[in-house]
Write a protein that holds these residues in place. Structure first.
Motif, short mmCIF file in Angstrom:
data_model
loop_
_atom_site.label_atom_id
_atom_site.label_comp_id
_atom_site.label_asym_id
_atom_site.label_seq_id
_atom_site.Cartn_x
_atom_site.Cartn_y
_atom_site.Cartn_z
N ARG A 68 -9.78 15.22 -4.91
CA ARG A 68 -9.98 14.42 -6.11
C ARG A 68 -11.38 13.82 -6.13
O ARG A 68 -12.01 13.62 -5.10
N GLU A 69 -11.86 13.50 -7.33
CA GLU A 69 -13.25 13.07 -7.49
C GLU A 69 -13.49 11.64 -7.06
O GLU A 69 -14.61 11.29 -6.68
N ALA A 70 -12.49 10.78 -7.13
CA ALA A 70 -12.72 9.37 -6.82
C ALA A 70 -11.54 8.80 -6.05
O ALA A 70 -10.41 9.31 -6.15
N ALA A 71 -11.81 7.75 -5.28
CA ALA A 71 -10.75 7.09 -4.54
C ALA A 71 -9.73 6.49 -5.49
O ALA A 71 -10.08 5.87 -6.49
N GLY A 72 -8.46 6.70 -5.18
CA GLY A 72 -7.38 6.19 -6.01
C GLY A 72 -6.84 7.17 -7.03
O GLY A 72 -5.78 6.93 -7.62
N ASP A 73 -7.55 8.29 -7.25
CA ASP A 73 -7.05 9.28 -8.20
C ASP A 73 -5.71 9.83 -7.78
O ASP A 73 -4.86 10.16 -8.62
N LEU A 74 -5.50 9.96 -6.47
CA LEU A 74 -4.23 10.48 -5.96
C LEU A 74 -3.99 9.92 -4.57
O LEU A 74 -4.86 9.99 -3.70
N ILE A 75 -2.80 9.35 -4.35
CA ILE A 75 -2.40 8.83 -3.05
C ILE A 75 -1.23 9.68 -2.54
O ILE A 75 -0.21 9.82 -3.22
N HIS A 76 -1.39 10.25 -1.35
CA HIS A 76 -0.32 11.03 -0.73
C HIS A 76 0.56 10.09 0.09
O HIS A 76 0.05 9.34 0.93
N VAL A 77 1.86 10.15 -0.12
CA VAL A 77 2.80 9.27 0.58
C VAL A 77 3.82 10.13 1.33
O VAL A 77 4.32 11.12 0.80
N ASP A 78 4.10 9.73 2.57
CA ASP A 78 5.04 10.50 3.38
C ASP A 78 5.58 9.61 4.49
O ASP A 78 5.07 8.51 4.74
N ILE A 79 6.62 10.12 5.18
CA ILE A 79 7.23 9.41 6.30
C ILE A 79 7.26 10.34 7.50
O ILE A 79 7.66 11.50 7.40
N LYS A 80 6.81 9.82 8.64
CA LYS A 80 6.84 10.57 9.89
C LYS A 80 7.82 9.89 10.84
O LYS A 80 7.73 8.68 11.09
N LYS A 81 8.76 10.67 11.38
CA LYS A 81 9.77 10.13 12.29
C LYS A 81 9.39 10.46 13.73
O LYS A 81 9.15 11.62 14.07
N LEU A 82 9.34 9.43 14.58
CA LEU A 82 9.01 9.60 16.00
C LEU A 82 10.08 8.95 16.86
O LEU A 82 10.55 7.84 16.57
N GLY A 83 10.47 9.63 17.93
CA GLY A 83 11.43 9.06 18.86
C GLY A 83 10.84 7.86 19.60
O GLY A 83 9.71 7.90 20.06
N ARG A 84 11.62 6.80 19.69
CA ARG A 84 11.15 5.61 20.40
C ARG A 84 11.13 5.86 21.90
O ARG A 84 11.88 6.68 22.42
N ILE A 85 10.26 5.12 22.59
CA ILE A 85 10.09 5.28 24.03
C ILE A 85 10.87 4.18 24.75
O ILE A 85 10.66 2.99 24.49
#
Length: 339
Positions: A138-155
């Motif tokens: 995208r040409e400028a900041a804020g034009d598109l925000i990618h959102v996701d969730i990453k699952k990690l096992g706790r230690i």
């Protein structure tokens, strides 16, 4: 180096030189006889006088000295960063102030494999099929925000399978028993998963991230509200948000939040994580440089290291897709605020 049709092979040079030196032929006569220039005839005659028959072979064209050659110390730093940090040539070049092609030649000279040909965890050679990558931005900041969730096992306290091995480290597939207490595997408590919620700006790769306890719609919506507030505080006006087709993102609560801020909601194609590729790439960086970068003794130790990793990623870490700049360098008036 001589070739099949060369007039003067090493044997022919020796014959020419002996005609001049041993038999006393004039240089011009020897040059005419062997169909070469007088200069060439003199060269081989002089070498024969000085060093004998052994001097009739080809010499290396490499210069005796090269003042601008990369120092041995700098070469060791390049190879050391490849081995210890698993960086590519572009990122190493930005960090050391070298040319990318210079770094690539050093890695090739020392026999370093491409990162895509090695296992990310162990560094063992694994030749992978190369894929053609098509980039967009995208040409400028804020034009598109990618959102996701990453699952990690706790230690667990004392370390997980990366410290004790898989036989003792256990799994996190079923975190709790019916009575609500943590399930134990091989005598060790099974602590379940941590859910990392990310919001990555498409233009700058600037990332806002939090470690939360679940991926329910209430949690995802509250995270999105805080992310939007954070982007606003650094001068980024969010226009669009892209998510996958998870239930929390398709909830009415999440859609109402975006509608309240006048933000267009875009979804990825089903079974096509490449559509949300920038946040997926951040997940890979997160695993390599924070989550699995070293064996942690507990979950709290890993969580404590997360803010430093995120700050380094946003403000200090050079990004190859940004030609060595950090994400903060692409956000107006931000880079100088958090140094």
């Amino acid at each position: 180096m001589t070739h099949a049709n060369a007039l003067l092979t090493p044997r022919g040079r020796l014959r020419l030189a002996r005609c001049v030196v041993d038999d006393g032929w004039p240089l011009r006569r020897a040059a005419d006889r062997f169909q070469v220039s007088v200069t060439t005839a003199k060269r081989w005659a002089d070498r024969y006088r000085a060093h004998g028959p052994a001097a009739m072979g080809d010499r290396s064209s490499r210069p005796r000295s090269c003042p601008h050659r990369t120092t041995r110390r700098q070469e060791r730093r390049v190879v050391g960063m490849r081995v210890s940090r698993r960086w590519g040539p572009a990122r190493i070049a930005y960090h050391l102030g070298l040319n990318v092609s210079t770094v690539q030649r050093i890695l090739t000279r020392y026999g370093c494999l491409r990162l895509s040909w090695t296992d990310p965890a162990t560094g063992a050679p694994v030749r992978a099929k190369r894929r053609q990558i098509v980039r967009y931005e995208r040409e400028a900041a804020g034009d598109l925000i990618h959102v996701d969730i990453k699952k990690l096992g706790r230690i667990p306290d004392g370390g997980g399978h990366r410290v004790h091995g898989r036989a003792q480290g256990g799994r996190n597939s079923s975190a709790h028993r019916e009575d609500g207490r943590p399930r134990k595997v091989h005598g060790r408590p099974n602590l379940g998963y941590a859910f990392l919620h990310h919001a990555v700006d498409d233009h700058s790769r600037y990332t806002y991230s939090e470690i939360l306890t679940d991926e329910k719609k209430e949690t995802a919506t509250a995270f999105m509200a805080r992310a939007l507030q954070h982007f606003t505080s650094i001068g980024v006006a969010t226009q669009r948000v892209m998510t996958d087709n998870g239930a929390c993102y398709r909830s009415q609560m999440f859609r109402d939040l975006l509608a309240e801020h006048g933000i267009k909601h875009k979804w990825t194609r089903p079974y096509r994580p490449q559509t949300n590729g920038k946040v997926e790439r951040f997940n890979r960086t997160l695993q390599e440089e924070w989550a699995y970068a070293r064996p942690y003794a507990s979950e709290s130790e890993r969580v404590a290291a997360f803010p430093d990793f995120l700050h380094t990623y946003n403000h200090d870490r050079g990004h190859t897709a940004l030609k060595g700049a950090s994400p903060a360098d692409r956000v107006p008036n931000l880079a100088g605020q958090y140094n």
